[in-house]
Design a protein around this motif. Structure first.
Motif, PDB file in Angstrom:
ATOM      1  N   LEU A   1      -1.113  17.291  -1.747  1.00 46.97           N
ATOM      2  CA  LEU A   1      -0.021  17.699  -2.349  1.00 46.97           C
ATOM      3  C   LEU A   1      -0.207  19.150  -2.291  1.00 46.97           C
TER       4      LEU A   1
ATOM      5  N   ILE B   1       5.503   9.768   8.836  1.00 47.41           N
ATOM      6  CA  ILE B   1       6.249   9.723   7.535  1.00 47.41           C
ATOM      7  C   ILE B   1       6.825  11.162   7.441  1.00 47.41           C
TER       8      ILE B   1
ATOM      9  N   LEU C   1       6.697  13.314   3.848  1.00 46.89           N
ATOM     10  CA  LEU C   1       5.417  13.426   3.152  1.00 46.89           C
ATOM     11  C   LEU C   1       4.693  14.439   4.306  1.00 46.89           C
TER      12      LEU C   1
ATOM     13  N   PHE D   1       1.948   6.659  -6.623  1.00 51.96           N
ATOM     14  CA  PHE D   1       0.901   7.577  -7.122  1.00 51.96           C
ATOM     15  C   PHE D   1       0.937   8.906  -6.690  1.00 51.96           C
ATOM     16  N   LYS D   2       1.635   9.233  -5.649  1.00 54.95           N
ATOM     17  CA  LYS D   2       1.851  10.614  -5.132  1.00 54.95           C
ATOM     18  C   LYS D   2       2.867  11.331  -6.071  1.00 54.95           C
TER      19      LYS D   2
ATOM     20  N   PHE E   1       0.772  -1.066   0.141  1.00 59.08           N
ATOM     21  CA  PHE E   1       0.066   0.088   0.130  1.00 59.08           C
ATOM     22  C   PHE E   1       0.845   1.113   0.311  1.00 59.08           C
ATOM     23  N   ILE E   2       1.917   1.319   0.774  1.00 58.39           N
ATOM     24  CA  ILE E   2       2.542   2.427   0.816  1.00 58.39           C
ATOM     25  C   ILE E   2       3.196   2.574  -0.403  1.00 58.39           C
TER      26      ILE E   2
ATOM     27  N   PHE F   1      -4.341  10.393   5.728  1.00 63.09           N
ATOM     28  CA  PHE F   1      -3.505   9.035   5.201  1.00 63.09           C
ATOM     29  C   PHE F   1      -3.812   8.252   6.441  1.00 63.09           C
TER      30      PHE F   1
ATOM     31  N   LEU G   1      -4.737  12.411  -2.263  1.00 61.39           N
ATOM     32  CA  LEU G   1      -3.282  12.796  -2.868  1.00 61.39           C
ATOM     33  C   LEU G   1      -3.399  14.007  -3.142  1.00 61.39           C
TER      34      LEU G   1
ATOM     35  N   LEU H   1      -8.678   7.734  -2.498  1.00 60.63           N
ATOM     36  CA  LEU H   1      -7.108   7.870  -2.268  1.00 60.63           C
ATOM     37  C   LEU H   1      -6.505   8.948  -3.482  1.00 60.63           C
ATOM     38  N   LEU H   2      -7.059   8.990  -4.499  1.00 59.73           N
ATOM     39  CA  LEU H   2      -6.425  10.014  -5.441  1.00 59.73           C
ATOM     40  C   LEU H   2      -7.043  11.387  -5.013  1.00 59.73           C
TER      41      LEU H   2
ATOM     42  N   PHE I   1       1.037   4.245  -2.684  1.00 54.53           N
ATOM     43  CA  PHE I   1       0.889   5.506  -2.251  1.00 54.53           C
ATOM     44  C   PHE I   1       2.029   6.411  -2.653  1.00 54.53           C
ATOM     45  N   PHE I   2       3.194   6.006  -2.468  1.00 48.96           N
ATOM     46  CA  PHE I   2       4.280   6.759  -2.874  1.00 48.96           C
ATOM     47  C   PHE I   2       4.262   7.072  -4.386  1.00 48.96           C
TER      48      PHE I   2
END
Lengths: 504, 499
Positions: free
Chosen positions: B185, B68, B71, A416-417, A409-410, B133, B181, B177-178, A413-414
């Protein structure tokens, strides 16, 4: 470096210390194999596994204790051995991946009787040397030699089970396709040399960046060379349309070899691909380059086709083969984002993929040794036959499918980010839709293991200690990278910056 | 404190898994540990309630740490008026569901209770996470245990139902999720309060972002036309699974709308309010009509959920104080009433192994206590004054009547929604009549014994809250007053600024 001195300098020596250690280990493995009685053959594999763990500790130790490779070195300083290799964080991280993979693969190989031979483990290690040099190589000649070192070892490994027709057939197929791809790539590389008269990719990149360095009339030729090189790299990372060997080779090869090919070999392919393209050796790394559009198209097709074809597989190894094609597609998103973050995310993805896929294939090895086939039906009711194997497989599948709290998942996530960050939100959207398709077939295996019943439920599947250590390590890796991804991602991100020496 | 409560069920999981090395593994002991853990978690949630200050509209009991760093992802847990009732509902329902599975689960007992406790931890995390997240991780994580609960211990079509449940929910989640994101950002943070404060950075794209979140939540609620996974999942799930699905998991959807959609995209919320309200009303009426056609009691209760959740959605998108408060309370009510109904269906299914209404009739004579209690709970589900359902539905109808977001004639929505209340009365009473009234002519039913003490205790626990909310709801409203008022004000001020 001083051309007069015959002895290499200390950094030059340290830059290839892991490879030197691997050569020593190969010799040790072959010699040990000679002096062992046939009944003690298992120990060869243990030597290979423990030896690679020691080399892993040496590699990481150099970094932790001596800051070697030094991350702040300039590009010129980090090029070693006359520019043949570049010792940077990228090299380090990929070496870690390869050594982890070869250690765990050696451990899971111990449960396959036909593989208990010195040559087998020596070939695994020699392929690892090839991978290491692929990740480090910064010169076209070095890259080609490294790719061939790795590939030839893998061809033999794939066909290692000489009395199994599928294995030999897979070996031949892999070899024929591989030789063909190598030849095309070599032709491409020679065209680039013909145009630029240089072999070092960083020198080529700085040449290409100068306006007028490539006369407009040979632009087409340069593009042709690019296409040929993409074909060679695409073969290594099994990107569509260079993927045709993948399902057959994965299915026929001994399962531990498949685990190795699908993780370490793929990671090495990505190391080369990202290094060459991000450096700008085939045109500046920006969204106007022809190769960028080409790679984006390959990315989309690779993800989509891999996922869709995986749905229809009834053989677990073929399913994982198509799944690995799809996973290569996700990783490519990190590359085509063309940012240090993106490349860092791709490296993180590959790192987590090593743990994940090795765990999945480790379970396949144990189950298929017991049932004698690779059919999905073997997994019916696995949660009752072998609860811990099923649990390891569950973590691997959740990670492949990208469900938290696993590393997969992570990783996604990275990736797609990074894509959204680079303005490629549509590519992230395609990736997300693909992740959804992927979930369907990963979930099917979970369904077989946990929800279906089978007639052989009473027959337990024995798990040797080596295999349980290997699986436990992989699962711990999956969970650790899933929960505490911060340090590892910081590391790969820092390394990602080294891919782009000319921008910023 | 919140962290301790959320992860407390994992201690139970660890204990259960550790039994084997000590050779003390027995089903009885596992059940005790699991039930004990869920009871302690419930007590911990009462402690949280004690520490909660209802006069403060903001986030309380904050636990915050960097997770994290690169990010700017944080571990960020807190509670406020939107979530406090949900947390209590989760621990209560989980406790009752765990205790209620004492007799129904016969195989793979260990795995079952491990999944129940994992699910509880996941649900608490969903209601407490204030970082997108972190929220997403908990949100997804709840899928896995629920998938296994349905798939392993469910009814005849369990495999189909579990996969459908998983894939439907996942489809929505990935779009969310998109959206996450994109917002992360544009603002370089995933913490919800910071995002709300900096929402101008993504205001231009807010209609799309709203949809990204709304589809994920609408599938979970489920809002018509995203409801088709629900009847299958509810019907095939084991009793405790249905109770938790209806009681808590669906509330994750409505909670998501309130926590994320309204404060993050207020203008878009106003834009989409009429559409969602219309879908909610279609859901109310459609759910009711389909309930008529069911012959399986459990399926009937499942469809009635579609109808009830329509009210909650209507309340949320009234976008005013009354509507939102009614929606939160109705969420709790639905959890209690429908949860209790699923439990009652489970009790009788364990005895008779059928849920077809035609197999029953005249149960009242055989099981008078059980039937009387069922009648009260059915009436609460219908919305009889004096019981909890009435309070929630009435507040929502009042809210929609006075809603400015629903255009110049909000009473039209109210009128249609009210017809849903009448329909609910019809299908529920009809169900009750067919199962409990009439002659006791089926010999198998004549042998039925009434509920035992354990079952009675669980039913009565549901009933206490059903009656309490029905008679004295003001204490419950007081818990959320300030937060809801602040939310409505912030939507109002954002909308006034709209061109």
């Amino acid at each position: 470096m001083n051309p007069q001195s015959l002895l290499p300098s200390v950094p030059e020596f340290l830059a290839i210390l892991p490879e030197i250690s691997l050569v020593i280990l190969i010799v040790a493995v072959l010699a040990y194999d000679r002096i062992l009685k046939p009944a003690e053959r298992r120990r060869v594999g243990l030597l290979a596994a423990w030896g690679s763990i020691v080399i892993l500790l040496i590699t990481v130790g150099l970094w932790v204790l001596f800051r070697e490779p030094e991350p702040n070195r300039s590009l010129v300083e980090s090029l070693m051995w006359g520019g043949m290799i570049r010792n940077d964080l990228i090299t380090l991280i990929f070496r870690v991946m390869f050594l982890v993979a070869v250690a765990i693969v050696s451990l899971i190989s111990l449960d396959v009787p036909a593989l208990q031979r010195g040559e087998y483990f020596a070939l695994l290690l020699s392929a690892t040397i090839g991978f290491s040099l692929m990740a480090a190589g910064s010169d076209m000649i070095m890259l080609f030699l490294a790719i061939e070192t790795a590939s030839i070892s893998l061809y033999i490994l794939t066909g290692f089970l000489t009395d199994d027709r599928r294995s030999t057939e897979a070996g031949i197929k892999y070899f024929v396709y591989g030789a063909f791809a190598s030849a095309i790539m070599l032709y491409g590389l020679s065209l680039v040399y013909g145009i630029t008269a240089q072999t070092n990719i960083y020198v080529i990149a700085s040449l290409v960046a100068q306006s007028g360095a490539i006369p407009p009339e040979i632009n087409g030729l340069f593009l042709l060379a690019t296409v040929m090189i993409v074909a060679g790299f695409g073969f290594k990372i099994s990107a569509v349309p260079f993927h045709f060997w993948t399902p057959d080779a994965y299915e026929g090869a001994p399962a531990p070899v498949t685990a190795f090919v699908s993780t370490a070999s793929k990671a090495a392919g990505f190391a080369v691909t990202i290094r060459v393209f991000a450096a700008g050796a085939l045109g500046a790394p920006n969204f106007d380059s022809e190769w960028w559009a080409m790679l984006v198209a390959i990315t989309i097709v690779t993800m989509t086709l891999g996922n869709i074809l995986a749905i229809f597989q009834s053989n677990i190894k073929r399913m994982l083969a198509y799944s690995s094609i799809a996973q290569a597609g996700y990783t490519l998103i990190g590359l085509v984002a063309l940012t240090p973050d993106g490349s860092g995310a791709a490296m993180f993805y590959l790192l987590m993929y090593v743990f994940t896929n090795v765990a999945a294939f480790g379970v396949v090895v144990l189950v298929s040794r017991e049932t004698g086939s690779d059919d999905m039906q073997d997994f019916y009711g696995l949660s009752r036959r072998a609860p811990y194997l099923a649990l390891a497989m569950l973590f691997a599948l959740l990670s492949l499918g990208g469900i938290p709290p696993t590393a997969g998942f992570i990783g996604k996530f990275f990736i797609f980010k990074a894509a959204v960050d680079a303005g490629l939100w549509w590519l992230a959207l395609i990736g997300v839709l693909n992740a959804f398709i992927g979930l369907y077939y990963y979930l099917s295996v979970v369904k077989y293991m946990y929800l279906y019943r089978s007639d052989d439920e009473e027959e337990r599947i024995p798990v040797s200690r080596a295999a349980s250590v290997a699986l436990a390590l992989s699962v711990l890796g999956i969970i650790y990278l899933g929960i505490a991804a911060g340090p590892a991602f910081e590391w790969t991100r820092q390394a990602g910056a080294a891919f782009f020496p000319f921008s910023g | 404190m919140l962290t301790f409560m959320t992860f407390f069920p994992l201690i139970g999981v660890a204990l259960i898994l550790l039994l084997k090395p000590f050779n003390r593994e027995s089903d009885e002991l596992i059940k005790r540990i699991a039930t004990g853990t869920s009871i302690v978690t419930f007590i911990l949630s009462l402690v949280v309630l004690g520490m909660y200050n209802r006069a403060d509209p903001g986030l309380q009991l904050v636990g915050r740490a960097v997770w994290i760093d690169v990010l700017n992802i944080q571990y960020y847990m807190a509670v406020d008026g939107l979530s406090i009732l949900m947390v209590l509902l989760t621990t209560l329902i989980s406790m009752l569901a765990t205790a209620g599975s004492w007799t129904g689960i016969e195989h793979q007992v260990k795995q079952y209770f491990v999944f129940m406790l994992l699910l509880e931890a996941g649900m608490l995390g969903v209601f407490l996470a204030q970082d997108l997240f972190l929220f997403y991780i908990f949100w997804e994580f709840t899928l896995v245990p629920m998938y296994f609960l349905i798939g392993i211990w469910g009814g005849a079509r369990r495999v189909y139902a579990s996969i459908k449940f998983f894939l439907y929910t996942m489809a929505g989640s990935l779009l969310m999720l998109l959206a996450i994101l994109y917002m992360g950002l544009s603002n370089d943070t995933f913490a919800v309060p910071e995002l709300v404060a900096g929402r101008s950075a993504f205001a231009a794209a807010q209609n799309w972002l709203f949809l990204g979140f709304a589809i994920a939540f609408a599938i979970k609620v489920p809002l018509f036309p995203f409801h088709s996974w629900l009847p299958d999942a509810h019907t095939e799930a084991p009793t405790a699974g249905s109770i938790i699905l209806a009681g808590v998991l669906l509330k994750m959807g409505t909670y998501g709308f309130m926590r994320f959609n309204l404060p993050l995209f207020p203008e878009a919320s106003v834009t989409f309010a009429p559409t969602i309200a219309v879908l909610a009303i279609i859901g109310i009426i459609y759910g009711a009509i389909v309930s008529f056609a069911q012959t399986d009691v459990k399926r009937l209760v499942a469809y009635s959920s579609v109808s009830h959740l329509g009210f909650v959605m209507l309340g949320i998108f009234s976008l005013n104080n009354l509507g939102l408060q009614g929606a939160i309370l109705q969420g709790v009510n639905h959890g209690l009433s429908t949860g209790a109904l699923f439990y009652l269906v489970g009790v009788i299914y364990e005895k008779r192994h059928t849920r077809e209404m035609s197999d029953f009739g005249g149960i009242w004579r055989a099981m008078p206590i059980f039937s009387a209690l069922t009648l009260i709970i059915t009436l609460s589900s219908m919305g009889l004054p004096g019981l909890n359902g009435f309070v929630g539905e009435f507040t929502i109808l009042m809210g929609s009547m006075g809603s400015e977001a629903l255009g110049p004639y909000p009473w039209i929505y109210t009128a249609f929604a009210t017809s849903g209340v009448i329909l609910a009365a019809i299908y529920l009473l009809w169900m009750f009549q067919r199962v409990f009234m009439g002659p006791l002519d089926n010999p198998e039913n004549q042998a039925l014994r009434d509920v035992n003490w354990g079952q009675l205790a669980i039913i009565l626990s549901f009933l206490v809250f059903i009656v309490w909310i029905g008679i004295a709801p003001s204490g419950y409203f007081a818990l959320m007053d300030e937060t809801v008022a602040a939310l409505v004000r912030s939507i109002g001020s954002a909308v006034v600024a709209m061109p």
